[in-house]
Design an enzyme around this catalytic site. Structure first.
Site, PDB file in Angstrom:
ATOM      1  N   CYS A   1       0.861  -1.181   0.000  1.00 42.11           N
ATOM      2  CA  CYS A   1       0.000   0.000   0.000  1.00 42.11           C
ATOM      3  C   CYS A   1       0.898   1.232   0.000  1.00 42.11           C
ATOM      4  O   CYS A   1       1.891   1.276   0.727  1.00 42.11           O
ATOM      5  CB  CYS A   1      -0.887  -0.024   1.249  1.00 42.11           C
ATOM      6  SG  CYS A   1      -1.919   1.448   1.434  1.00 42.11           S
TER       7      CYS A   1
ATOM      8  N   HIS B   1      -9.305  -3.472  -2.205  1.00 39.29           N
ATOM      9  CA  HIS B   1      -8.303  -2.772  -1.384  1.00 39.29           C
ATOM     10  C   HIS B   1      -8.613  -1.267  -1.349  1.00 39.29           C
ATOM     11  O   HIS B   1      -8.562  -0.639  -0.282  1.00 39.29           O
ATOM     12  CB  HIS B   1      -6.905  -3.039  -1.965  1.00 39.29           C
ATOM     13  CG  HIS B   1      -5.773  -2.328  -1.285  1.00 39.29           C
ATOM     14  ND1 HIS B   1      -4.723  -2.990  -0.674  1.00 39.29           N
ATOM     15  CD2 HIS B   1      -5.495  -1.005  -1.149  1.00 39.29           C
ATOM     16  CE1 HIS B   1      -3.874  -2.098  -0.171  1.00 39.29           C
ATOM     17  NE2 HIS B   1      -4.308  -0.871  -0.454  1.00 39.29           N
ATOM     18  N   GLU B   2      -8.951  -0.708  -2.506  1.00 38.83           N
ATOM     19  CA  GLU B   2      -9.215   0.741  -2.585  1.00 38.83           C
ATOM     20  C   GLU B   2     -10.551   1.112  -1.941  1.00 38.83           C
ATOM     21  O   GLU B   2     -10.643   2.132  -1.259  1.00 38.83           O
ATOM     22  CB  GLU B   2      -9.155   1.224  -4.038  1.00 38.83           C
ATOM     23  CG  GLU B   2      -7.821   0.953  -4.746  1.00 38.83           C
ATOM     24  CD  GLU B   2      -6.587   1.329  -3.951  1.00 38.83           C
ATOM     25  OE1 GLU B   2      -6.643   2.312  -3.183  1.00 38.83           O
ATOM     26  OE2 GLU B   2      -5.560   0.638  -4.064  1.00 38.83           O
TER      27      GLU B   2
ATOM     28  N   HIS C   1     -10.149   1.473   1.694  1.00 33.55           N
ATOM     29  CA  HIS C   1      -9.637   2.789   2.137  1.00 33.55           C
ATOM     30  C   HIS C   1     -10.777   3.782   2.359  1.00 33.55           C
ATOM     31  O   HIS C   1     -10.728   4.575   3.298  1.00 33.55           O
ATOM     32  CB  HIS C   1      -8.665   3.373   1.101  1.00 33.55           C
ATOM     33  CG  HIS C   1      -7.259   2.832   1.200  1.00 33.55           C
ATOM     34  ND1 HIS C   1      -6.526   2.881   2.361  1.00 33.55           N
ATOM     35  CD2 HIS C   1      -6.442   2.273   0.271  1.00 33.55           C
ATOM     36  CE1 HIS C   1      -5.327   2.359   2.146  1.00 33.55           C
ATOM     37  NE2 HIS C   1      -5.250   1.967   0.881  1.00 33.55           N
TER      38      HIS C   1
HETATM   39  C1  4LI Z   1       6.459  -1.531 -11.142  1.00 33.40           C
HETATM   40  C2  4LI Z   1       5.929  -1.035 -12.329  1.00 33.40           C
HETATM   41  C3  4LI Z   1       5.359  -8.927  -4.964  1.00 33.40           C
HETATM   42  C4  4LI Z   1       5.250  -8.259  -3.734  1.00 33.40           C
HETATM   43  C5  4LI Z   1       4.270  -9.070  -5.803  1.00 33.40           C
HETATM   44  C6  4LI Z   1       5.650  -2.170 -10.228  1.00 33.40           C
HETATM   45  C7  4LI Z   1       4.588  -1.200 -12.592  1.00 33.40           C
HETATM   46  C8  4LI Z   1       4.020  -7.681  -3.384  1.00 33.40           C
HETATM   47  C9  4LI Z   1       3.038  -8.498  -5.463  1.00 33.40           C
HETATM   48  C10 4LI Z   1       4.301  -2.336 -10.457  1.00 33.40           C
HETATM   49  C11 4LI Z   1       2.912  -7.809  -4.237  1.00 33.40           C
HETATM   50  C12 4LI Z   1       3.775  -1.829 -11.661  1.00 33.40           C
HETATM   51  C13 4LI Z   1       1.401  -4.475  -6.138  1.00 33.40           C
HETATM   52  C14 4LI Z   1      -0.335  -4.361  -4.615  1.00 33.40           C
HETATM   53  C15 4LI Z   1       1.217  -6.058  -4.468  1.00 33.40           C
HETATM   54  C16 4LI Z   1       3.917  -6.973  -2.092  1.00 33.40           C
HETATM   55  C17 4LI Z   1      -1.126  -1.367  -4.891  1.00 33.40           C
HETATM   56  C18 4LI Z   1       4.067  -4.019  -8.678  1.00 33.40           C
HETATM   57  C19 4LI Z   1       2.582  -2.074  -8.714  1.00 33.40           C
HETATM   58  C20 4LI Z   1       3.046  -4.828  -7.933  1.00 33.40           C
HETATM   59  C21 4LI Z   1       1.534  -2.833  -7.990  1.00 33.40           C
HETATM   60  C22 4LI Z   1      -3.393  -2.274  -4.277  1.00 33.40           C
HETATM   61  C23 4LI Z   1      -2.416  -4.443  -3.312  1.00 33.40           C
HETATM   62  C24 4LI Z   1      -2.035  -2.583  -4.886  1.00 33.40           C
HETATM   63  C25 4LI Z   1       1.873  -8.667  -6.388  1.00 33.40           C
HETATM   64  C26 4LI Z   1       4.083  -7.116   0.342  1.00 33.40           C
HETATM   65  C27 4LI Z   1       0.655  -0.082  -3.879  1.00 33.40           C
HETATM   66  N1  4LI Z   1       0.298  -3.838  -5.692  1.00 33.40           N
HETATM   67  N2  4LI Z   1       1.880  -5.558  -5.533  1.00 33.40           N
HETATM   68  N3  4LI Z   1       0.119  -5.460  -3.972  1.00 33.40           N
HETATM   69  N4  4LI Z   1       3.446  -2.981  -9.485  1.00 33.40           N
HETATM   70  N5  4LI Z   1       2.073  -3.989  -7.259  1.00 33.40           N
HETATM   71  N6  4LI Z   1      -1.472  -3.757  -4.193  1.00 33.40           N
HETATM   72  N7  4LI Z   1       1.682  -7.209  -3.869  1.00 33.40           N
HETATM   73  N8  4LI Z   1       4.123  -7.694  -0.974  1.00 33.40           N
HETATM   74  N9  4LI Z   1      -0.233  -1.217  -3.907  1.00 33.40           N
HETATM   75  O1  4LI Z   1       3.576  -5.804  -2.061  1.00 33.40           O
HETATM   76  O2  4LI Z   1      -1.247  -0.551  -5.788  1.00 33.40           O
HETATM   77  S1  4LI Z   1      -4.021  -3.910  -3.924  1.00 33.40           S
HETATM   78 CL1  4LI Z   1       2.106  -2.021 -12.038  1.00 33.40          CL
HETATM   79 NI    NI Z   2      -3.580   1.100  -0.073  1.00 33.87          NI
END
Ligand code: 4LI
Ligand code: NI
Length: 187
Positions: free
Chosen positions: A114, A157-158, A161
């Site tokens: 997040c 998730h959103e 929030h």
């Molecule tokens: C770079 C360029 C590994 C760890 C894999 C990165 C473009 C985690 C996952 C991204 C994890 C992009 C994401 C979310 C997770 C982890 C969110 C990378 C961005 C993966 C988004 C809201 C949960 C959303 C899948 C603790 C900021 N996003 N990874 N979770 N990506 N991203 N969430 N999990 N482990 N969070 O975080 O936007 S729902 Cl697209």
């Molecule tokens: Ni969040």
């Protein structure tokens, strides 16, 4: 332009408060904010812009995370294949509401992150596998969409929030990687 400085972090009381419904007609300020939220997500996913402005990548953002207690979220999910094709989901949702959901749950194998949480919180975050969501777009038109898997998880998730709920509220405290029956793992 929205940067990390505009995003409030856990500990800020606003992240724990339910946000207010947006009233109609939608104000220009709200429309602009929605567009900027979506722009932030796109920028954060662009390697060059993310480096330049020191943005952490995200696929979803809620107005609550900008200290604006209004029920609005932005979601920008790239297609899992190549970056030339159009995104899986790219939208701004006003007053989003889950009107039905599957019994089946799902969680991300690597847990959730997040933009308002600057630490790793390990554990599975079980959510509905499939949801039907209603919301209003920036033109004030009511929409109804069905989402599954990753898109459904991000939107839940959103929406959390906007209700003052953090992803780790859903992690089993005694056993963070406990899996109930009927929870599938998305990898
Ligand atoms: C770079 C360029 C590994 C760890 C894999 C990165 C473009 C985690 C996952 C991204 C994890 C992009 C994401 C979310 C997770 C982890 C969110 C990378 C961005 C993966 C988004 C809201 C949960 C959303 C899948 C603790 C900021 N996003 N990874 N979770 N990506 N991203 N969430 N999990 N482990 N969070 O975080 O936007 S729902 Cl697209
Ligand atoms: Ni969040």
């Amino acid at each position: 332009m929205i940067t990390m400085e505009n995003i409030i972090l856990e500990g800020s009381p606003a992240l724990r408060e339910p946000a207010e419904e947006i009233t109609f007609p939608i104000s220009e300020d709200i429309k602009t904010l929605g567009q900027e939220m979506l722009e932030f997500l796109k920028n954060s996913q662009d390697a060059e812009l993310a480096e330049k402005y020191q943005l952490r990548a995200g696929v979803g953002l809620a107005a609550s995370q900008l200290n604006v207690s209004k029920r609005m979220i932005a979601v920008h999910i790239p297609s899992d294949n190549d970056d030339t094709s159009e995104p899986l989901l790219s939208t701004i949702m006003i007053n989003p509401k889950i009107v039905s959901h599957s019994v089946q749950s799902a969680c991300l194998s690597d847990g959730e992150g997040c933009l308002s949480v600057n630490r790793d919180v390990p554990g599975y975050v079980p959510r509905h596998s499939r949801i039907t969501v209603t919301y209003f777009n920036l033109n004030g038109e009511k929409q109804k969409i069905r989402l599954k898997n990753y898109s459904a998880i991000v939107v839940q998730h959103e929406i959390d929030h906007t209700n003052g709920i953090m992803f780790y509220d859903h992690i089993n405290k005694e056993d963070p990687f406990h899996l109930d029956e009927d929870v599938s793992i998305l990898s």
